[in-house]
Design an enzyme around this catalytic site. Structure first.
Site, mmCIF file in Angstrom:
data_model
loop_
_atom_site.group_PDB
_atom_site.id
_atom_site.type_symbol
_atom_site.label_atom_id
_atom_site.label_comp_id
_atom_site.label_asym_id
_atom_site.label_seq_id
_atom_site.Cartn_x
_atom_site.Cartn_y
_atom_site.Cartn_z
ATOM 1 N N TYR A 185 -2.047 -0.771 11.071
ATOM 2 C CA TYR A 185 -2.158 -1.418 9.756
ATOM 3 C C TYR A 185 -0.962 -1.056 8.877
ATOM 4 O O TYR A 185 -0.258 -1.928 8.369
ATOM 5 C CB TYR A 185 -3.466 -1.008 9.056
ATOM 6 C CG TYR A 185 -3.447 -1.276 7.561
ATOM 7 C CD1 TYR A 185 -3.420 -2.574 7.077
ATOM 8 C CD2 TYR A 185 -3.415 -0.224 6.638
ATOM 9 C CE1 TYR A 185 -3.375 -2.834 5.706
ATOM 10 C CE2 TYR A 185 -3.370 -0.472 5.273
ATOM 11 C CZ TYR A 185 -3.347 -1.776 4.803
ATOM 12 O OH TYR A 185 -3.293 -2.021 3.458
ATOM 13 N N THR B 67 0.823 -1.206 0.000
ATOM 14 C CA THR B 67 0.000 0.000 0.000
ATOM 15 C C THR B 67 0.861 1.262 0.000
ATOM 16 O O THR B 67 1.981 1.264 0.524
ATOM 17 C CB THR B 67 -0.901 -0.011 1.255
ATOM 18 O OG1 THR B 67 -1.514 1.259 1.402
ATOM 19 C CG2 THR B 67 -0.108 -0.296 2.524
ATOM 20 N N ASP B 68 0.274 2.355 -0.492
ATOM 21 C CA ASP B 68 0.977 3.652 -0.435
ATOM 22 C C ASP B 68 1.066 4.179 0.996
ATOM 23 O O ASP B 68 1.841 5.101 1.283
ATOM 24 C CB ASP B 68 0.284 4.683 -1.337
ATOM 25 C CG ASP B 68 -1.180 4.933 -1.018
ATOM 26 O OD1 ASP B 68 -1.725 4.296 -0.092
ATOM 27 O OD2 ASP B 68 -1.795 5.785 -1.711
#
Ligand code: NAD
Ligand code: DAU
Length: 332
Positions: free
Chosen positions: A148, A121-122
């Protein structure tokens, strides 16, 4: 790469990727998925029999993972705990799946010499100021904010170390916010669409000014396949479709598409540590591997997504009330 193992292949993006592989290639696909609350078994069951095998199991269980990896030419690793708000309530499954799960897979691909693609993810890059002209690139320093995103950042670093220290044949990708069919109703866009369908008002955290960089999940799937086939081992590719919008603009567009007044939303308690803005520069993927997004009309993509949730109430209805009860406890 004829035999491909897709972890998390029953999730929102994983199931889209499996469907993409079935449609666009003749690969034989296995899915390893624990079927958590976030899984869409229906999306896998709907695919032609004989093309996809579902193995129900945990990516952190070496006894399941090792023999399965041994049977495949490549592993594409989507499985994760994926929701920031959940990670703030209980980080423990995030550490288990995102860190221990990735470690377990890396040890198996190391043992069997299997090609590995890690889906990330970014959010590993932290956030940008709203007025910052910069966007994330492959050389932006890691600076994750939530449990996360920190476990995803840790998993990326494990992959990089296994490439350098053990010669594992891996690539990595970091993508921006996905939208499309089969996204869990806990996530922003499906939550607001199903709220309106239910006669509830959409809920915006804080002032609704945080920016996300939206990409259709089908464009993400095609990017992952491009990297799997043509990416350079050891390299990271950022995936994004130039889709920056603030949350308020997204909700206003949903309300307009659904025939409601565009100010019919509530501002609610903000997410602790809420990242301000994500923005991806995907020049490397576009110039080196020739990928381009196809779903570039965000409004048209949202219209199709609204229509999908309208037509698939039987899919999201069983999850809706418990998700809203959890949000209500947090004042959201
Ligand atoms: P999701 O939550 O919809 O699906 C995750 C899937 O993983 C589910 O099917 C779940 O059952 C499975 N899973 C969870 N724990 C498991 C375990 N221990 N063993 C086996 N399977 C397990 O997630 P998503 O939104 O589809 O995201 C997929 C991947 O893409 C994740 O790695 C996420 O970090 C990454 N990603 C997501 C986005 C996004 O916008 N959703 C953007 C960029 C990257
Ligand atoms: O950037 C990629 C990431 O995008 C992925 O790695 C994650 O797995 C994925 O969940 C997503 O993370 P976000 O936290 O950006 O997505 P979420 O859908 O939870 O929220 C999007 C934005 O909307 C964020 O600014 C928080 C806000 N929000 C969210 C909900 C659920 C609201 O304003 N109201 C809401 O009800």
């Amino acid at each position: 790469m004829h035999k491909i193992l897709v972890t998390g292949g029953a999730g929102f993006i994983g199931s889209n990727f499996v469907e993409h592989l079935v449609r666009e290639t003749d690969a034989s696909v296995s899915v390893l998925d624990k079927l958590t609350y976030a899984a869409n078994r229906e999306a896998i069951d709907a695919l032609p029999e004989g093309r996809v095998r579902l193995v129900v199991g945990d990516v952190a269980d070496a006894g399941t993972v090792d023999p399965l990896v041994a049977e495949h030419d490549a592993v594409v690793h989507f499985a994760a705990e994926s929701h920031n708000d959940n990670s703030l309530n209980d980080p423990s499954p995030f550490v288990h799946t995102n860190l221990v799960g990735t470690f377990t897979l890396l040890e198996a691909v190391r043992r069997h010499g299997t090609r590995f693609h890690h889906v990330s993810t970014d959010e590993v890059y932290g956030d940008l100021a709203l007025d910052d002209p910069e966007r994330f690139t492959e050389s932006t320093p890691y600076n994750p904010s939530s449990p996360y995103s920190s476990t995803k950042a840790g998993s990326d670093l494990l992959v990089r170390a296994w490439v350098r220290s053990f010669g594992v044949a891996a690539t990595l990708s970091n993508c921006s916010n996905n939208y499309g069919p089969y996204q869990h109703v806990e996530k922003f866009i499906p939550r607001q669409i199903t709220n309106v369908l239910d006669g509830r008002r959409p809920k915006l955290y804080g002032q609704g000014l945080n920016v996300r960089d939206w990409i259709h999940t089908e464009d993400h799937s095609r990017a992952v396949r491009t990297i799997l086939e043509d990416g350079k081992i050891g390299e990271t590719y950022l995936i994004g479709a130039d889709g920056e919008k603030n949350n308020r603009e997204v909700v206003e567009t949903i309300l307009e598409i659904m025939g409601q007044p565009t100010d019919a939303y509530d501002l609610v308690t903000d997410r602790p540590g809420h990242d301000l803005r994500y923005a991806i520069d995907s020049t490397k993927l576009r110039t080196e591997l020739g990928w381009e997004p196809r779903f570039t009309d965000f409004r048209a993509g949202l219209e199709a997504t609204v229509a999908w949730y309208r037509d698939h109430e039987e899919w999201w209805r069983p999850m809706k009330d418990s998700v809203e009860a959890r949000y209500a406890e947090a004042g959201q």
